[in-house]
Design an enzyme around this catalytic site. Structure first.
Site, PDB file in Angstrom:
ATOM      1  N   TRP A  75       9.707   9.862 -10.930  1.00  0.00           N
ATOM      2  CA  TRP A  75       8.839   8.748 -11.344  1.00  0.00           C
ATOM      3  C   TRP A  75       8.635   8.999 -12.833  1.00  0.00           C
ATOM      4  CZ3 TRP A  75       6.251   4.348  -9.884  1.00  0.00           C
ATOM      5  CH2 TRP A  75       5.160   3.967 -10.663  1.00  0.00           C
ATOM      6  N   ASN A 101       7.683  18.152 -11.046  1.00  0.00           N
ATOM      7  CA  ASN A 101       6.772  17.011 -10.873  1.00  0.00           C
ATOM      8  C   ASN A 101       5.526  17.362 -11.678  1.00  0.00           C
ATOM      9  OD1 ASN A 101       5.153  14.946 -10.067  1.00  0.00           O
ATOM     10  ND2 ASN A 101       4.801  15.723  -7.999  1.00  0.00           N
ATOM     11  N   GLU A 506     -14.788  -6.888 -10.313  1.00  0.00           N
ATOM     12  CA  GLU A 506     -13.773  -6.027  -9.683  1.00  0.00           C
ATOM     13  C   GLU A 506     -14.205  -5.648  -8.271  1.00  0.00           C
ATOM     14  OE1 GLU A 506     -10.839  -5.433 -10.052  1.00  0.00           O
ATOM     15  OE2 GLU A 506     -10.453  -3.642  -8.870  1.00  0.00           O
TER      16      GLU A 506
END
Ligand code: AGP
Length: 634
Positions: A75, A101, A506
């Site tokens: 990612w 990672n 929100e």
């Protein structure tokens, strides 16, 4: 987050690692790769951008033999998605392979030093510094070389290493990024999360920060970074794969709500070292930013609410006027932006059609553009003049939570950055605020710990709402049809003021998008201008009332609501006794914090209210009806 999978034992490793990586696909990725070690002095790598299917095709054409391997789904955080930037990374002699990672904060300095020592880098990633450091320290013992390399790193990592001269061995380590050891019979597994090893073994060790493990067949040795032996409990996991993917949480949304403190800490650590703010990937000079006379923020949905909050933040720390627009409105107005305007496009996915169109509109008008994105290499990230990544990791649940607070954190830091530039250096006030800001993730964790402790009560309260909600409906349907005026207002009203007005918006969005119950966010000061007509015993009013310059005004609002029989659920600062005299249904408390940072705390109970109600109503929390994670169409 990236995904790591490793195997060492007696079986052919390639197929096992590929299957393990497929179990990690759900975490989101943009490239993948595998390194296989086959007896003495043989190490080979296959890697590519795109989906694992592409890696599979490559391996079908060029299979790798060997019983020890490490694999990775990437990612991207540093360096766009590409085969060169995919992991594993090799040292210059192709004898050591690493997968990683996390984020190495000091990779820039480490890379510079290694280049001065003659190392030639092949990728743009921060990870590559690790493999060259291991190679630099390798004197025939891989564990010692890995420990020596890791002692140079600042940042977060889960890392796995194999070397051609040490057949059958994997050395791995953990610091703030998850890594799990799976114990088989004469074989061992390594994975970023337990779901990837469950089909092979249920005996797992969750590595802790500072652990370094050396695996060979079914044997392992665990030490700390200094090489001192460490012992860890072996767990027997009874989760199924689905539950394991959620880290033991019932839904991805709850898992991502709980990830927020760690993500905010990582952002602050990476971008606010000492009292200076820095955005390495920004690519817009301070000179250009100094010429900015106004800022226009464009975004959709939750990102728009982050933008609205940013308006209050910028006006608190800078003298720059800020406009905020939904992208869908901005793009069709003849917005007055130009070379003196910075247009900030906020988007988790970086692919929202309206926001992308708005950005292109702004560029046509010669405005300077900056995108705040979570997905590296996304369209918005590529098309804006500059980009700041939120590094929140993949957000699986459609309802945005950790991406929102990561956006807010970056926007606070951007406002500080502007203040720092204007004052040509960090000011005392800024240093003080930064000190408090760095504590916010800890305060957020307090709220989450309290939720964990009181989870049963939260579920009871949600059930209580459900019972009241249906009692209203029954009362209405059992009433004499002649006397019925209108259906009961079984819905939620969210009220906030000043910097927490966007928090009210929100909170309402979170509830309606996952529970499908009508909910409206409103500036509390607007109650007298219409919404108070809605108040009777029905709507539940969430009042965001932490200690602030508008606290007394919020108390007046609450009194007006109570006087009309409204049910209130206030979110207040701890030890607020006054609120209890107003007969709230429940009181939700947050730790004391400066008003300017309160949106980062009040949002957590707002997310948990939405989650608890949707869970009570049995909705599909992670994949709500009619919604997509990224709205790439208009
Ligand atoms: C938020 O929970 C929603 N999923 C939605 O409003 C979302 O924030 C909006 O579609 C914007 O998405 P983006 O951040 O990827 O641009």
């Amino acid at each position: 987050m990236c995904g790591i999978f490793g195997y060492t034992g007696k079986k052919e490793a390639q197929g096992l690692v590929l299957e393990g990586l497929k179990h990690l696909e759900y975490r989101g990725y943009d490239s993948s790769g595998i390194a296989v070690q086959n007896g003495f002095d043989h190490l080979a790598v296959r890697k590519t951008d795109g989906k694992i299917k592409r890696l599979e095709e490559i391996l079908k054409a060029h299979p790798l033999k060997g019983t020890t391997a490490i694999g990775h789904t990437r990612w991207a955080t540093h360096g766009t998605p590409s085969p060169q930037n995919a992991h594993p990374h090799l040292d210059h002699e192709s004898q050591i392979a690493v997968v990683h990672n996390g984020i190495i904060e000091n990779y820039f300095d480490l890379k510079k030093t290694l280049e001065e020592e003659g190392v030639r880098f092949r990728s743009e990633t921060d990870t590559e510094v690790i493999v060259h450091l291991v190679s630099k320290y390798y004197k025939g013992n891989l564990e010692n070389a890995v420990r020596a390399a890791l002692r140079n790193l600042k940042g977060t990592y889960a890392v796995a290493v194999i070397a051609s001269h040490e057949p059958g061995k994997i050395v791995a380590a953990k610091c703030d990024s998850p890594l799990v050891l799976g114990l088989g019979t004469n074989e061992s597994y390594l994975a970023s999360d337990v779901s990837a090893v469950l089909e092979h073994t249920r005996r797992v060790i969750f590595l802790e920060n500072g652990d370094v493990v050396s695996l060979s067949g079914g044997k392992f040795q665990l030490t700390d970074l200094a090489g001192k032996p460490v012992s860890r409990k072996t767990n027997v996991i009874d989760w199924d794969v689905a539950r394991a993917r959620k880290g033991g949480f019932e839904h991805f949304m709850l898992k991502e709500i709980f990830e927020q403190p760690e993500i905010l800490s990582a952002i602050l650590k990476e971008r606010a070292s000492g009292s200076r703010i820095h955005f390495e990937e920004l690519k817009i000079s301070e000179t250009k930013l100094k010429r900015i006379k106004r800022i226009t923020i464009i975004a959709c949905g939750t990102a728009y609410h982050a933008g609205l909050t940013a308006k209050y933040i910028f006006e608190e720390f800078t003298d720059i006027p800020v406009w905020v627009d939904t992208s869908s409105e901005f793009r069709y107005r003849d917005a007055k932006v130009g070379p003196d305007t910075l247009v900030v496009a906020i988007s988790q996915s970086g692919e929202t059609a309206d926001t992308l169109a708005g950005l292109r509109e702004a560029k046509k008008k010669k405005a300077l553009t900056l995108s705040v994105c979570n997905v590296l290499g996304s369209s918005l990230a590529r098309e804006a003049h500059g980009v700041i990544y939120t590094h929140a990791g993949p957000e699986i649940a459609v309802a945005s939570t950790k991406a929102y607070t990561a956006q807010l954190t970056v926007l606070y830091l951007l406002a500080f950055y502007f203040a720092q530039i204007a004052a040509s250096g960090p000011s005392k006030k800024l240093a003080g605020l930064l000190k408090e800001f760095i504590r916010v993730p800890h305060l957020m964790q307090n709220i989450l710990d309290r939720y964990k402790r009181d989870e049963g009560q939260w579920r009871e309260n949600a059930h209580d709402f459900n019972v009241r909600y249906h009692a209203q409906l029954e009362k209405y349907f059992n009433a004499d049809p002649e006397k019925r005026k209108r259906s009961p207002n079984g819905f939620f009203l969210y009220l906030g003021r000043n910097i927490n007005y966007p928090s009210a918006l929100e909170g309402a969005l979170k509830l309606k998008e996952i529970s499908y119950i009508p909910a409206e966010g409103y500036a509390a000061g607007e109650m007298k201008h219409g919404p108070i007509a809605l108040i009777d015993e029905n709507p539940w009013v969430i009042c965001i009332a932490p200690q602030s310059r508008t606290y007394d005004k919020m108390i007046s609002n609450i009194q007006e609501i109570r006087a009309r029989g409204g049910c209130i659920i206030p979110i207040v600062t701890e030890k607020d006794e006054a609120i209890r005299r107003l007969d709230p249904i429940y009181v939700i408390e947050i730790p004391p914090v400066s008003e300017i940072f309160s949106p980062l705390l009040v949002i957590v109970p707002l997310q948990l209210i939405a989650y608890s109600v949707a869970r009570e109503f049995g909705e599909d929390i992670d994949q709500p009806r009619n919604l997509a994670k990224s709205v790439t169409v208009e």
